[in-house]
Design an enzyme around this catalytic site. Structure first.
Site, PDB file in Angstrom:
ATOM      1  N   ASP A   1     -21.592 -96.303  -9.613  1.00 25.39           N
ATOM      2  CA  ASP A   1     -22.952 -95.984  -9.672  1.00 25.39           C
ATOM      3  C   ASP A   1     -23.848 -97.161  -8.831  1.00 25.39           C
ATOM      4  O   ASP A   1     -22.993 -98.224  -8.255  1.00 25.39           O
ATOM      5  CB  ASP A   1     -23.442 -96.179 -11.209  1.00 25.39           C
ATOM      6  CG  ASP A   1     -23.129 -97.408 -11.932  1.00 25.39           C
ATOM      7  OD1 ASP A   1     -23.087 -98.681 -11.251  1.00 25.39           O
ATOM      8  OD2 ASP A   1     -22.510 -97.457 -13.093  1.00 25.39           O
ATOM      9  N   LYS A   2     -25.007 -97.330  -8.729  1.00 29.37           N
ATOM     10  CA  LYS A   2     -25.749 -97.924  -7.977  1.00 29.37           C
ATOM     11  C   LYS A   2     -25.281 -99.402  -7.855  1.00 29.37           C
ATOM     12  O   LYS A   2     -25.293-100.138  -6.960  1.00 29.37           O
ATOM     13  CB  LYS A   2     -27.096 -97.922  -7.943  1.00 29.37           C
ATOM     14  CG  LYS A   2     -28.062 -98.663  -7.008  1.00 29.37           C
ATOM     15  CD  LYS A   2     -29.694 -98.424  -7.257  1.00 29.37           C
ATOM     16  CE  LYS A   2     -30.483 -98.993  -6.243  1.00 29.37           C
ATOM     17  NZ  LYS A   2     -31.851 -98.911  -6.389  1.00 29.37           N
TER      18      LYS A   2
END
Length: 255
Positions: free
Chosen positions: A116-117
């Site tokens: 994820d980011k």
């Protein structure tokens, strides 16, 4: 009694978009767009149906008049920086991991799994769908190891809960192993190994034990270690690393 000759099964047919993606030249979604736009022909005839059945390797497929064949298989690893989205395009116009490959002249590649980011570390890319599928298989894929900084010192019961597992949003989540690496006055680093991959699994597991994540770094996949690869940099995998991560299936088991 005379033995009847063995009858070979008919060759497998698959949808045109799927076949193009299996050749490693584009994603299935991109292939479907090319097909709908009339850019793809099969045996010289324009086909606009992404599910049009074809036999891979038996029929001549062309894009914009150029016959396509399986390209060079590419397998590489990236040290993903924090703040990049693991996607080819982002509807909110955020920076994606593909920024790290600008100017590299690589063929089409897709992420093998996700980070994820806010997460960082080892992320694989390839244009080899069969290889990628074996790595991401939740039952047979390699274990993945993470170093996670949490916002407080976890007690033994919190660590035990990560191993015992929790149910979150209808999903059973657990860690394969957990180890306390080091601790300071207010936070600690854990090594967490997963043998399955679910969306934001570590963050959800830790939240269930009231542990917040300060940093999350994937440091290895199977025997492939991130090592000293600089942040934002990538390298190709060696043939030995490719085989070790995802050995090919025995011929008799292939479908």
């Amino acid at each position: 009694m005379a033995r009847l000759p063995a009858v070979s099964p008919p060759p497998a047919r698959h949808g045109l978009a799927r076949v193009l993606s299996k050749l490693g030249i584009c994603s299935r979604t991109e292939a479907a767009g090319w097909i709908a736009a009339g850019r793809v022909t099969v045996e010289g005839r324009v086909v606009r149906d992404a599910e049009f059945p074809v036999v891979r390797g038996r029929q001549r497929i062309a894009i914009d008049g150029v016959e396509v064949t399986a390209g060079e298989r590419v397998h590489l690893m990236l040290n993903k920086p924090r703040g990049l989205v693991t996607s080819a395009r982002d509807e909110r116009d955020r920076d994606t991991v593909y920024r790290c490959f600008d100017g590299a002249g690589l063929p089409w590649i897709a992420p093998v799994g996700r980070l994820d980011k806010a997460s960082e570390g080892l992320l694989l890319f390839s244009n080899d769908p069969e290889w990628a599928a074996r790595i991401t298989d939740p039952e047979t894929g390699p274990h993945k190891t993470y170093h996670v900084q949490v916002d407080r010192i976890p007690d033994p019961s919190s660590l035990a809960r990560l191993l015992a597992g929790v149910v979150d949003d209808g999903e059973s989540l657990r860690a394969h192993s957990v180890e306390l690496l080091r601790q300071g006055e207010k936070n600690a680093w854990l090594e967490i190994v997963l043998d399955e991959g679910r969306n934001r699994q570590i963050r959800r597991l830790l939240a269930a034990s009231d542990l917040g994540v300060l940093r999350l770094i994937r440091v290895s996949i199977g025997r492939l270690v991130l090592g000293e690869l600089p942040k934002g940099q990538w390298r190709r995998l060696s043939p030995e690393e490719v085989a070790a991560l995802s050995p090919p299936e025995p011929a008799q088991e292939r479908r």
